[in-house]
Write an enzyme that holds these catalytic residues in place. Structure first.
Site, mmCIF file in Angstrom:
data_model
loop_
_atom_site.group_PDB
_atom_site.id
_atom_site.type_symbol
_atom_site.label_atom_id
_atom_site.label_comp_id
_atom_site.label_asym_id
_atom_site.label_seq_id
_atom_site.Cartn_x
_atom_site.Cartn_y
_atom_site.Cartn_z
ATOM 1 N N LYS A 185 0.822 -1.213 0.000
ATOM 2 C CA LYS A 185 0.000 0.000 0.000
ATOM 3 C C LYS A 185 0.866 1.277 0.000
ATOM 4 O O LYS A 185 2.062 1.235 0.232
ATOM 5 C CB LYS A 185 -0.949 -0.010 1.198
ATOM 6 C CG LYS A 185 -1.940 -1.168 1.144
ATOM 7 C CD LYS A 185 -2.842 -1.094 -0.076
ATOM 8 C CE LYS A 185 -3.998 -2.057 -0.060
ATOM 9 N NZ LYS A 185 -3.746 -3.361 -0.698
HETATM 10 C C1 LIG Z 1 -9.794 -2.818 -1.829
HETATM 11 C C2 LIG Z 1 -9.216 -3.522 -0.638
HETATM 12 N N1 LIG Z 1 -9.946 -3.641 0.469
HETATM 13 C C3 LIG Z 1 -9.462 -4.243 1.561
HETATM 14 C C4 LIG Z 1 -8.203 -4.771 1.590
HETATM 15 C C5 LIG Z 1 -7.720 -5.469 2.820
HETATM 16 O O1 LIG Z 1 -6.657 -4.790 3.404
HETATM 17 P P1 LIG Z 1 -5.784 -5.503 4.521
HETATM 18 O O2 LIG Z 1 -4.846 -6.427 3.855
HETATM 19 O O3 LIG Z 1 -5.079 -4.375 5.215
HETATM 20 O O4 LIG Z 1 -6.734 -6.194 5.429
HETATM 21 C C6 LIG Z 1 -7.384 -4.672 0.478
HETATM 22 C C7 LIG Z 1 -6.025 -5.232 0.502
HETATM 23 O O5 LIG Z 1 -5.361 -5.458 -0.417
HETATM 24 C C8 LIG Z 1 -7.908 -4.024 -0.672
HETATM 25 O O6 LIG Z 1 -7.156 -3.901 -1.776
#
Ligand SMILES: Cc1ncc(COP(=O)(O)O)c(C=O)c1O
Length: 411
Positions: A185
């Site tokens: 990210k």
């Molecule tokens: C659009 C979206 N939502 C949620 C997430 C989930 O994030 P995390 O890995 O921090 O839980 C991601 C992760 O890649 C994502 O791309």
């Protein structure tokens, strides 16, 4: 070319400041949730212009807790997009609610407000849009629908740390804004997330649920302020962020602008280099918005490009360029077909994007030489394959016409 020349998709840019802070954190003897997490929350809140920020272990956790804190559970429906990571949908399911999908606008790849409106029922309690790839969803329309229909708005800002829409920052429109600091990210803590809330009560509930349901500030129970008793007031979760993670986040956040500028530069270089190719480039950012430039996605239509998406992925990997797919549409996954009876063809825009999309490397850590290499490999692959398709087309047509050459490619 050695395997060390492989361009890892989404490789984070970690500088000496993060390393030094992590070492200081390790040496301090306090690596769990503590003062660095509190500082990161404060600084992230200031960056967003919002006072209420809770750091958690992931964006998935942030969304799960937000749905719960919104008072949503069994029997309730939450409308979200089919063009997202499974975590968006799973968070709704974990809260006991039912996810409902509304198809995307094929140009922006964001949830289509008109489709949202069509899916609202008496059971609908919230809309959960994603700012896909860092491009803001249509927040004017979504906010209007949510207000008019009395629905909560929870923003999935996993791609949208820097995103702005009509003068407002992503994550500040809804009742809850959920961010990811996963390794790929724009700001990373390895794993991690943040929730922005609109008020102190929601913030307190999220913090309590993120730490087993223990009463306020339970993380301070081992500090030099003397032992503090805590009480468990809800059956919560283990979703807290560690100081060791916040040590990275504090310094990552300080470079958020310079990293954004670098990604914008790469984005422009890709646009200039791929403009003439028979592929679809990302839509230009909308006026009066700020794109976070999290993902640079191109669409490979085999009929135009002379190569299928999956073959293109293989070509990139074979040439040491790491690529991603964001995403196969959610209803393509068997678990949702079984659980909810979803069929990919019922969300045709997401289906089509999901089968053609490829994300190219866009990390701020890419060197100029790596960007040039990505450009060269993409261009060479598409130019060779699309020429092959044209000459193949000529051959086929000429056979049809008894050896007479025809200049018109078969498409
Ligand atoms: C659009 C979206 N939502 C949620 C997430 C989930 O994030 P995390 O890995 O921090 O839980 C991601 C992760 O890649 C994502 O791309």
């Amino acid at each position: 070319m050695s395997s060390s020349d492989f361009i890892v998709f989404g490789a984070p840019k970690i500088d000496q400041d993060e390393i030094d802070e992590a070492v200081r954190c390790l040496e301090s003897g306090w690596i769990g949730t503590g003062p660095r997490v509190a500082r990161f929350e404060k600084e992230f809140g200031s960056y967003k212009g919002e006072p209420f920020a809770a750091a958690v272990s992931s964006c998935t956790a942030a969304m799960h807790l937000s749905v719960l804190a919104a008072g949503i559970g069994a029997g309730d429906e939450v409308i979200t997009t089919p063009m997202t990571f499974c975590a968006t949908v799973n968070a709704i399911v974990h809260a006991g609610a039912t996810p409902v999908l509304a198809d995307i606008d094929p140009l922006t790849m964001n949830i289509d407000p008109a489709k949202v409106e069509e899916r609202i029922t008496a059971k609908t309690k919230a809309i959960l849009p994603v700012h896909f790839a860092g491009r803001a969803a249509n927040m004017d329309a979504l906010t209007e629908i949510a207000t008019r229909r009395g629905l909560k708005l929870i923003e999935d800002c996993a791609h949208a740390i820097e995103t702005e829409y009509h003068g407002r920052k992503a994550g500040t429109f809804g009742d809850f804004g959920c961010f990811s600091f996963y390794a790929t990210k724009n700001v990373t803590t390895g794993e991690g997330g943040m929730v922005l809330t609109k008020n102190e009560e929601d913030l307190a509930r999220i913090k309590m649920l993120a730490l087993h349901g223990m009463s306020k500030d339970a993380w301070k129970r081992f500090s030099d302020e003397g032992y503090k008793h805590y009480f468990v007031v809800e059956t919560g979760f283990k979703y807290n962020m560690m100081d060791l993670q916040a040590a990275l986040g504090i310094h990552q956040l300080r470079r958020v602008e310079s990293n954004w500028l670098r990604r914008e530069e790469i984005w422009r270089q890709y646009n200039a280099a791929f403009g003439g190719l028979p592929v679809t480039l990302p839509a230009a950012p909308e006026a009066n918005t700020r794109h976070a430039y999290h993902l640079y996605t191109i669409l490979i239509d085999d009929k135009r490009a002379g190569i299928g998406r999956d073959e293109f992925l293989d070509e990139m990997t074979a040439n040491n360029v790491g690529v991603g797919v964001h995403y196969l549409s959610v209803p393509e996954h068997p678990v949702y077909q079984e659980k909810f009876g979803w069929r990919p063809e019922d969300y045709p825009n997401a289906l089509s994007v999901g089968r053609q999309t490829v994300s190219l490397p866009l990390s701020a850590g890419l060197t100029d030489a790596e960007v040039s290499r990505v450009i060269e490999v993409v261009r060479n692959t598409i130019i060779v394959k699309s020429k092959g398709r044209r000459s193949n087309g000529l051959r086929l047509k000429s056979r049809e016409q008894n050896g007479q050459l025809c200049a018109q490619p078969l498409t």
